[in-house]
Design a protein around this motif. Structure first.
Motif, PDB file in Angstrom:
ATOM      1  N   ALA A 355       0.828  -1.210   0.000  1.00  0.00           N
ATOM      2  CA  ALA A 355       0.000   0.000   0.000  1.00  0.00           C
ATOM      3  C   ALA A 355       0.862   1.259   0.000  1.00  0.00           C
ATOM      4  CB  ALA A 355      -0.933  -0.005   1.213  1.00  0.00           C
ATOM      5  N   ASP A 389     -11.520  -2.205   5.429  1.00  0.00           N
ATOM      6  CA  ASP A 389     -10.512  -1.200   5.109  1.00  0.00           C
ATOM      7  C   ASP A 389      -9.184  -1.841   4.717  1.00  0.00           C
ATOM      8  OD1 ASP A 389     -10.331  -2.129   7.774  1.00  0.00           O
ATOM      9  OD2 ASP A 389      -9.068  -0.417   8.323  1.00  0.00           O
ATOM     10  N   GLU A 393      -7.189  -1.592   1.243  1.00  0.00           N
ATOM     11  CA  GLU A 393      -5.835  -1.033   1.246  1.00  0.00           C
ATOM     12  C   GLU A 393      -4.826  -1.982   0.603  1.00  0.00           C
ATOM     13  OE1 GLU A 393      -2.819  -0.458   4.773  1.00  0.00           O
ATOM     14  OE2 GLU A 393      -4.193   1.256   4.713  1.00  0.00           O
ATOM     15  N   GLU A 596      -9.754   5.870  -2.026  1.00  0.00           N
ATOM     16  CA  GLU A 596      -8.592   5.981  -1.144  1.00  0.00           C
ATOM     17  C   GLU A 596      -8.667   7.265  -0.334  1.00  0.00           C
ATOM     18  OE1 GLU A 596      -3.691   6.245  -1.442  1.00  0.00           O
ATOM     19  OE2 GLU A 596      -4.937   6.424  -3.253  1.00  0.00           O
TER      20      GLU A 596
END
Length: 642
Positions: A355, A389, A393, A596
């Motif tokens: 990420a 999440d 990610e 994002e």
């Protein structure tokens, strides 16, 4: 004080005493053999002259045997492990001495010891010396238990080939083993009724039920060669009614290469129970895709990543870059690869979270990979439902970062590891993988080719439900299954590694590759078979409890979506799924970057928006069909010859 001796004096004296006794015994047997030969020749009335001649000639003949045995290495043989070759050398030594004695006797005008006595005595000497040397082996194979208080389990060996014979020999000679081979079963009709290492072959596999009852078998050992492994299911069906534990004997090749111990019998795994023909990759095509190229593998420290790294290394890349967040796993893999490479292939580990976009671009700029295998990502369905999440990610944003970094350095190929859950996804995990597949088909058509590999359940990867079954059975149960109707397709780690490399060889851009894995298998049925292979009865010895489907879980799997069609490839067991839905890849990537930003602001329903991205190809926004070939040239550079 030992003085100049490297070993204690007592040990040296003891060794010398044993050698002296051995020589005296050999000479004594020579005298005895000649005395018996004379007695037989003269029907008990041996002339005194013959006895007098034997008194002095016997010592010379005994000394001749000692010299011959020493020259041919008879005294250097550990006879408890003696082979047919050693027995032949013993016979050759006897024959050489006998020939010499006959030659000398032929020159004598008078023969107190007749020529026939020399021949008869030679036979007795061979028998006597052979028996003395074989006594340790005869004692070790007598089959006496180590102690009367230690009962030995009675073992039926299925397969009288090299593997089965090696097991029978080990059980006979190693008294520390709590097992005793009582019979063989083998489908070779030429072996029926014969004995192998003293163990009877009672017939083919259909004799298993009778053999279990007749010999009161406590354990069934499967010593089947790999090419006969598909018969495993039939053998297990014959054994199951008798509730006898089943063990698998590693092949002779595994023992020779150090992957298993001689005489080892391991419990059956789910991979053994599935008994599917393994996938063979096209070695030539795979080597052309990897040899002489710089390869980068993300998620390299995972169970699949480690196996893929080993397979890629065997294809001789010019450099190998390994990326993961698991520091310990990455270090251990680097040590293993560096040791194997011996300087022939640079191996570079990279600690990085995918990420982290800037760190990834720095790594790709430094390594300049030509082939990228993207395996990094979360894989547990329930965990991703609870942590959407992290699914976004790592599995979505991280994948986009990898793809963009690969394009920035003009990598030739990127292979993305997807999942069957990406087909009509009902879970956050499946949605995250579906977005990755959509990126594969919609990245800008430049030099870099993208493809995906859609996996089913991987049997022996860490954290799978099948590994949980084994632990639950080991602990006495119960075994937890979500629903009795749940069915799944299965792959092994070896098959996955082979399929991923094969995908790199087949990649032309935008494909989603699948492996023909045969029929679905009910998870409950697999759990029952695993319990029975341990000699226990499901529902009585080990309970099976049904916990209900987890959020996002399906009863059965679909391997292709509604808008996809399957195409054959050059590999007979690898298929390519292509979608006929068209959409704007630029808008998809913009949607990911927008999510994002919103995720950092903690606005909106992250799981819902992730599912919306997974349905992006169904929401319109089409531009034009992606070409079947990338716009730029795809000519593959040949690896330099060595």
């Amino acid at each position: 004080m030992r003085g100049p001796y490297p070993y204690p004096r007592r040990s040296l004296l003891s060794s010398a005493s044993r050698v002296g006794l051995s020589l005296l015994l050999d000479i004594g047997i020579v005298f005895g053999a000649y005395a018996l030969g004379l007695w037989l020749k003269f029907d008990g009335k041996v002339p005194s002259e013959s006895w007098h001649t034997l008194a002095w000639a016997g010592a010379l003949i005994g000394f001749a045997y000692i010299l011959s045995y020493q020259a041919l290495g008879v005294y250097r043989t550990a006879w408890q492990y003696g082979s047919l070759r050693d027995a032949v050398l013993l016979a050759a030594a006897v024959a050489i001495v006998t020939a010499g004695i006959l030659a000398v006797n032929a020159l004598l005008p008078k023969r107190p010891i007749p020529l026939t006595v020399n021949v008869i005595s030679a036979a007795f000497i061979l028998l006597g010396h052979g028996m003395v040397r074989m006594l340790p082996r005869l004692w070790s194979t007598a089959g006496f238990p180590a102690s009367p208080e230690t009962p030995r389990q009675r073992v039926l060996i299925v397969g009288a080939g090299d593997t089965g014979q090696l097991l029978a020999w080990e059980l006979q000679h190693n008294r520390s083993q709590p097992y005793h081979a009582v019979c063989f079963v083998d489908d070779d009709p030429g072996l029926e009724g014969k004995r192998v290492h003293g163990v009877p072959v009672v017939g083919g596999r259909y004799e298993i039920p009778d053999a279990i009852e007749k010999y009161q078998v406590d354990l069934v050992a499967l010593a089947l060669p790999p090419e006969r492994a598909p018969r495993l299911q039939e053998v297990l069906a014959l054994v199951e009614p008798y509730k006898v534990p089943v063990r698998l004997v590693p092949g002779l090749a595994d023992v020779m290469e150090g992957r298993a111990q001689r005489g080892e019998m391991r419990e059956l795994t789910v991979e053994d129970l599935l008994a599917r023909e393994p996938m063979d990759v096209d070695e030539a095509e795979c080597r052309r895709a990897i040899a002489g190229r710089v390869v980068l593998i993300t998620g390299a420290a995972g169970s699949i990543g480690v196996e893929l790294t080993r397979r890629v290394f065997e294809l001789r890349p010019s450099a190998l870059h390994l990326l993961d967040t698991n520091e310990t796993g990455l270090h251990e893999l680097r040590v293993e690869m560096v040791q194997k490479a011996q300087g022939s292939c640079p191996v570079k580990p990279w600690l990085c979270n995918i990420a982290d976009q800037q760190k990834l671009h720095d790594i790709f700029e430094a390594s300049r990979p030509q082939v990228v295998f993207h395996l990094a990502g979360y894989k547990h369905l329930t965990m991703m439902e609870e942590n959407p999440d992290q699914a976004f990610e790592t599995n979505v944003l991280g994948t986009l970062n990898i793809f963009e970094a690969a394009q920035a350095v003009q990598a030739e190929e990127v292979v993305f590891l997807s999942s069957h859950t990406a087909v009509n996804p009902s879970s956050v995990y499946g949605a995250s993988k579906r977005v990755g597949e959509l990126l594969v088909s919609s990245m800008p058509k430049r030099r870099t080719r993208f493809c995906a590999v859609r996996l089913t359940n991987v049997i022996d990867s860490r954290g799978t439900v099948l590994a949980l079954f084994s632990r639950q059975i080991q602990g006495g149960g119960p075994v937890s299954v979500t629903d009795p109707r749940v069915a799944r397709y299965f792959l092994t780690i070896n098959e996955v590694a082979g399929l991923v490399i094969q995908a790199a060889a087949l990649c032309r851009g935008g494909e989603v590759f699948l492996l023909d894995t045969g029929e679905e298998v009910r998870i409950a049925e697999l759990a029952e078979r695993l319990i029975r292979s341990r000699g226990m009865e499901p529902g009585r010895d080990i309970q099976i409890v049904y916990t209900g489907l987890r959020p996002g879980e399906k009863l059965s799997e679909s391997l292709t979506g509604e808008n996809e069609s399957l195409e054959a490839t050059s590999h007979p067991r690898v298929l390519a799924a292509r979608s006929n839905a068209y959409f704007s890849g630029a808008e998809l990537r913009a949607g990911i970057r927008e999510l994002e930003v919103d995720r950092r602001r903690r606005t909106g329903n992250l799981a819902g928006r992730l599912h919306a991205l997974a349905r992006f190809d169904q929401a319109g926004g089409a531009t034009e069909p992606p070409p079947s070939q990338p716009v730029e040239s795809e000519t593959r550079e040949e690896a330099p010859s060595e």
